[in-house]
Scaffold this motif. Structure first.
Motif, PDB file in Angstrom:
ATOM      1  N   UNK A  70      92.816  20.762  33.028  1.00  0.00           N
ATOM      2  CA  UNK A  70      91.888  21.445  32.132  1.00  0.00           C
ATOM      3  C   UNK A  70      92.109  22.953  32.235  1.00  0.00           C
ATOM      4  N   UNK A  71      91.717  23.655  31.177  1.00  0.00           N
ATOM      5  CA  UNK A  71      91.829  25.113  31.166  1.00  0.00           C
ATOM      6  C   UNK A  71      90.492  25.705  30.750  1.00  0.00           C
ATOM      7  N   UNK A  72      90.079  26.759  31.444  1.00  0.00           N
ATOM      8  CA  UNK A  72      88.800  27.409  31.163  1.00  0.00           C
ATOM      9  C   UNK A  72      89.021  28.886  30.889  1.00  0.00           C
ATOM     10  N   UNK A  73      88.401  29.373  29.823  1.00  0.00           N
ATOM     11  CA  UNK A  73      88.429  30.798  29.489  1.00  0.00           C
ATOM     12  C   UNK A  73      86.992  31.253  29.273  1.00  0.00           C
ATOM     13  N   UNK A  74      86.526  32.164  30.097  1.00  0.00           N
ATOM     14  CA  UNK A  74      85.164  32.693  29.968  1.00  0.00           C
ATOM     15  C   UNK A  74      85.092  33.655  28.796  1.00  0.00           C
ATOM     16  N   UNK A  75      83.900  33.838  28.199  1.00  0.00           N
ATOM     17  CA  UNK A  75      83.776  34.789  27.081  1.00  0.00           C
ATOM     18  C   UNK A  75      84.268  36.184  27.432  1.00  0.00           C
ATOM     19  N   UNK A  76      84.057  36.614  28.681  1.00  0.00           N
ATOM     20  CA  UNK A  76      84.502  37.937  29.084  1.00  0.00           C
ATOM     21  C   UNK A  76      86.006  38.088  29.140  1.00  0.00           C
ATOM     22  N   UNK A  77      86.756  36.989  29.127  1.00  0.00           N
ATOM     23  CA  UNK A  77      88.219  37.051  29.142  1.00  0.00           C
ATOM     24  C   UNK A  77      88.810  37.116  27.751  1.00  0.00           C
ATOM     25  N   UNK A  78      87.969  36.964  26.716  1.00  0.00           N
ATOM     26  CA  UNK A  78      88.468  36.820  25.348  1.00  0.00           C
ATOM     27  C   UNK A  78      88.136  38.039  24.504  1.00  0.00           C
ATOM     28  N   UNK A  79      88.994  38.290  23.513  1.00  0.00           N
ATOM     29  CA  UNK A  79      88.776  39.362  22.545  1.00  0.00           C
ATOM     30  C   UNK A  79      88.187  38.807  21.258  1.00  0.00           C
ATOM     31  N   UNK A  80      88.725  37.693  20.790  1.00  0.00           N
ATOM     32  CA  UNK A  80      88.264  37.117  19.532  1.00  0.00           C
ATOM     33  C   UNK A  80      88.753  35.685  19.406  1.00  0.00           C
ATOM     34  N   UNK A  81      88.184  34.979  18.421  1.00  0.00           N
ATOM     35  CA  UNK A  81      88.610  33.622  18.081  1.00  0.00           C
ATOM     36  C   UNK A  81      88.787  33.544  16.569  1.00  0.00           C
ATOM     37  N   UNK A  82      89.754  32.756  16.145  1.00  0.00           N
ATOM     38  CA  UNK A  82      90.018  32.622  14.714  1.00  0.00           C
ATOM     39  C   UNK A  82      90.589  31.234  14.436  1.00  0.00           C
ATOM     40  N   UNK A  83      90.775  30.944  13.154  1.00  0.00           N
ATOM     41  CA  UNK A  83      91.361  29.678  12.721  1.00  0.00           C
ATOM     42  C   UNK A  83      92.671  29.962  12.013  1.00  0.00           C
ATOM     43  N   UNK A  84      93.708  29.209  12.371  1.00  0.00           N
ATOM     44  CA  UNK A  84      95.002  29.326  11.697  1.00  0.00           C
ATOM     45  C   UNK A  84      95.475  27.954  11.255  1.00  0.00           C
ATOM     46  N   UNK A  85      96.154  27.922  10.122  1.00  0.00           N
ATOM     47  CA  UNK A  85      96.809  26.705   9.647  1.00  0.00           C
ATOM     48  C   UNK A  85      98.260  26.735  10.134  1.00  0.00           C
ATOM     49  N   UNK A  86      98.629  25.788  11.004  1.00  0.00           N
ATOM     50  CA  UNK A  86      99.947  25.796  11.615  1.00  0.00           C
ATOM     51  C   UNK A  86     100.682  24.492  11.351  1.00  0.00           C
ATOM     52  N   UNK A  87     102.008  24.589  11.303  1.00  0.00           N
ATOM     53  CA  UNK A  87     102.887  23.417  11.273  1.00  0.00           C
ATOM     54  C   UNK A  87     103.571  23.307  12.630  1.00  0.00           C
TER      55      UNK A  87
END
Length: 333
Positions: free
Chosen positions: A254-271
């Motif tokens: 498992x991987x955990x990322x706390x809010x304080x470790x993040x800058x932003x979140x977004x959605x991308x359409x990927x192939x």
């Protein structure tokens, strides 16, 4: 934009179940093939009839070689059909029990078939079959372990319901929301099941005395099955603690990322080409968990790297995660 969840419904999407269905189909066919093939592969080294029942350590019952192949196969088919009928007509009852029954019964029957072949191997008469002892205990323990592990892997994850009428993006002080979602690649799960069956079949043939040990092949197919299984499904959770991504049926690793470790979140359409391939990939200056083409939840860390995971309902997950990041970055008084 203010999206609201219906009262009493969890703030999550339904888990993908196609992979579990395909895995059950491959498991059913693989066990059936092993039950039919094991006695036939050793047919020229077995008596006919063969010993199939023991009283204590001594054989006291027999079946023809054909019946010894068909009888456990018929029991297995009835078990699989009964489990499938229960899943079809009563899907909400005892969720997780269907896979547990299939796993435990499959291991029990294949283990029993292997021990019967081994006990009768190179015997002139079925009465001369080798005694049964610790094998019975080991088969029962293995069947029980398979059932427990399958139950742990297929039990429904606990969900936290959202408060009715709570806006998605505006988080009042003290408000706690949880977003849960999942994704799976059924083809990767099918290939993992096939590799696992190949490894198990070779190991059973070795235990039954039907061939020379091919340890490199057994280990290669076994490890490939485990790696593919771990990379073929993912469960994602966004909570006040941050982003948690759990891999495989057991949620490990498992991987955990706390809010304080993040800058932003977004959605991308990927192939698959844009993501660098299927499964877990180090790509584009970060890492990607790519299970199917389409929308992915992508987070930018404060180290300047991106982490992307293909998961259902990614837009709402990103919206909630951005709200949590903003709350973590807000100055405290």
């Amino acid at each position: 934009m203010r999206n609201e969840e219906p009262a009493g419904e969890p703030y999550s999407s339904r888990p993908v179940r196609r992979g579990a269905l395909w895995g059950a189909v491959v498991w059913t066919l693989g066990v059936l093939a092993l039950l039919l093939a094991l006695p036939q592969l050793a047919g020229d080294r077995l008596p006919d009839p063969v010993a199939t029942h023991w009283s204590g350590r001594d054989p006291d019952g027999s079946m023809s070689l054909t019946a010894a192949s068909l009888f456990p196969a018929a029991v297995w088919l009835l078990t699989a059909l009964g489990t499938g009928a229960a899943l079809r007509f009563r899907p909400g009852r005892g969720r997780g029990a269907h896979g547990t029954v299939l796993a435990a019964t499959g291991v029990l029957l294949t283990g029993a078939q292997t021990s019967i072949v081994h006990a009768n191997l190179d015997r002139a008469r079925w009465q001369d079959a080798a005694p049964m002892g610790i094998e019975v205990v080991l088969i029962i323990v293995a069947a029980g372990a398979a059932g427990v592990l399958t139950w742990l892997a297929t039990r429904p994850a606990a969900t936290a319901p959202a408060e009715p009428g709570t806006p998605v993006l505006d988080l009042p002080a003290g408000q706690r929301l949880v977003w849960l979602s999942s994704a799976a690649n059924p083809w990767m799960q099918v290939v993992a099941a096939l590799f696992g069956l190949l490894s198990a079949g070779a190991l059973l043939a070795l235990v039954g005395g039907l061939g020379m040990p091919d340890w490199p092949g057994i280990v290669l197919f076994g490890l490939s099955s485990v790696v593919l299984l771990l990379c073929s499904s993912v469960r994602v959770r966004v909570s006040p603690h941050g982003l948690d991504v759990a891999f495989g049926p057991f949620g490990l690793p498992a991987r955990h990322l706390a809010p304080g470790e993040l800058v932003s979140a977004r959605v991308e359409q990927l192939t698959a080409r844009q993501a660098g391939g299927w499964g877990y990939r180090a790509y584009r200056g970060g890492s990607t968990v790519f299970l199917r083409r389409g929308e992915c939840l992508v987070v930018r860390t404060k180290r300047g790297t991106d982490f992307a995971v293909s998961v259902d309902d990614a837009e709402r997950g990103a919206a909630l995660l951005n709200a949590l990041i903003a709350r973590a970055d807000a100055p405290t008084r």
